[in-house]
Design an enzyme around this catalytic site. Structure first.
Site, PDB file in Angstrom:
ATOM      1  N   HIS A 105       0.844  -1.179   0.000  1.00  0.00           N
ATOM      2  CA  HIS A 105       0.000   0.000   0.000  1.00  0.00           C
ATOM      3  C   HIS A 105       0.888   1.241   0.000  1.00  0.00           C
ATOM      4  O   HIS A 105       2.102   1.151   0.219  1.00  0.00           O
ATOM      5  CB  HIS A 105      -0.944   0.015   1.207  1.00  0.00           C
ATOM      6  CG  HIS A 105      -0.251  -0.040   2.537  1.00  0.00           C
ATOM      7  ND1 HIS A 105      -0.445  -1.052   3.447  1.00  0.00           N
ATOM      8  CD2 HIS A 105       0.646   0.792   3.104  1.00  0.00           C
ATOM      9  CE1 HIS A 105       0.294  -0.840   4.507  1.00  0.00           C
ATOM     10  NE2 HIS A 105       0.974   0.273   4.330  1.00  0.00           N
TER      11      HIS A 105
HETATM   12  P1  TYD Z   1      -2.158  -3.693   7.376  1.00  0.00           P
HETATM   13  O1  TYD Z   1      -2.181  -2.325   6.810  1.00  0.00           O
HETATM   14  O2  TYD Z   1      -2.639  -4.808   6.515  1.00  0.00           O
HETATM   15  O3  TYD Z   1      -0.704  -4.047   7.892  1.00  0.00           O
HETATM   16  P2  TYD Z   1       0.677  -4.089   7.050  1.00  0.00           P
HETATM   17  O4  TYD Z   1       1.021  -2.673   6.706  1.00  0.00           O
HETATM   18  O5  TYD Z   1       1.667  -4.656   7.982  1.00  0.00           O
HETATM   19  O6  TYD Z   1       0.495  -4.974   5.870  1.00  0.00           O
HETATM   20  O7  TYD Z   1      -2.999  -3.683   8.718  1.00  0.00           O
HETATM   21  C1  TYD Z   1      -3.605  -4.836   9.259  1.00  0.00           C
HETATM   22  C2  TYD Z   1      -4.855  -4.422  10.052  1.00  0.00           C
HETATM   23  O8  TYD Z   1      -4.501  -3.642  11.178  1.00  0.00           O
HETATM   24  C3  TYD Z   1      -5.829  -3.607   9.238  1.00  0.00           C
HETATM   25  O9  TYD Z   1      -7.148  -4.067   9.537  1.00  0.00           O
HETATM   26  C4  TYD Z   1      -5.686  -2.210   9.755  1.00  0.00           C
HETATM   27  C5  TYD Z   1      -5.200  -2.394  11.177  1.00  0.00           C
HETATM   28  N1  TYD Z   1      -4.284  -1.334  11.641  1.00  0.00           N
HETATM   29  C6  TYD Z   1      -4.728  -0.438  12.587  1.00  0.00           C
HETATM   30  O10 TYD Z   1      -5.872  -0.472  13.050  1.00  0.00           O
HETATM   31  N2  TYD Z   1      -3.861   0.523  13.017  1.00  0.00           N
HETATM   32  C7  TYD Z   1      -2.589   0.609  12.533  1.00  0.00           C
HETATM   33  O11 TYD Z   1      -1.817   1.504  12.964  1.00  0.00           O
HETATM   34  C8  TYD Z   1      -2.146  -0.319  11.537  1.00  0.00           C
HETATM   35  C9  TYD Z   1      -0.764  -0.242  10.949  1.00  0.00           C
HETATM   36  C10 TYD Z   1      -3.032  -1.277  11.109  1.00  0.00           C
END
Ligand code: TYD
Length: 143
Positions: A54
């Site tokens: 992302h």
């Molecule tokens: P995600 O963006 O998929 O993590 P990564 O960047 O490691 O691939 O996030 C996983 C889940 O956690 C998603 O449902 C959003 C939540 N999340 C939060 O609520 N707060 C945060 O600060 C982060 C990074 C994720």
């Protein structure tokens, strides 16, 4: 914008002594360029997993593998590069508007992430084509 101006590898000071190591990361322009609003950490991922995938419209990040190692691929729509995080004193600063993939986690990887903003799902771009469109609309990528 050149990719090399959008990320920076930072070596943090270590105040270690015979008792062990102590690494400090001060925000607000001291060690990293932003005020730290959020911290999260990722562990239990392995070499089969790709995380991230992302871009964030606003948030800047600082990544440190406080244990183990991982790789980060950063992409600005024109260029990309891969950085290996493998030392507790090594930080990777990432500006906003970069596409990020984190992968190749060692079994003992603990990836600490410091962020310049609170979590807001609306500032995430989770589709690469949408990211490219966003960059074009912002005038950051030629048509
Ligand atoms: P995600 O963006 O998929 O993590 P990564 O960047 O490691 O691939 O996030 C996983 C889940 O956690 C998603 O449902 C959003 C939540 N999340 C939060 O609520 N707060 C945060 O600060 C982060 C990074 C994720």
């Amino acid at each position: 914008m050149n990719l090399k101006d959008q990320y920076k590898v930072i070596e943090f000071p270590d105040f270690g002594d015979e008792r062990g190591n102590l690494v400090v990361i001060e925000g607000e322009g001291i060690d990293i360029p932003f005020d730290i609003k959020r911290a999260f950490y990722i562990y239990g991922s392995d070499s089969t997993v790709v995380r991230g995938q992302h871009a964030n419209k606003e948030t800047e990040f600082l990544l440190v593998n406080v244990a183990g190692s991982s790789k980060v691929k950063v992409d600005n729509g024109k260029e990309s590069t891969i950085i290996e995080l493998n030392r507790p004193r090594m930080g990777l600063y990432l500006s906003n508007k970069l596409w990020k993939d984190m992968y190749d986690f060692s079994a003992d990887s603990v990836l600490l992430v410091l962020a310049s903003r609170h979590y807001d799902g609306k500032e995430y771009l989770r589709n690469y084509d949408e990211y490219i469109e966003y960059l074009k609309n912002e005038g950051l990528l030629n048509e």
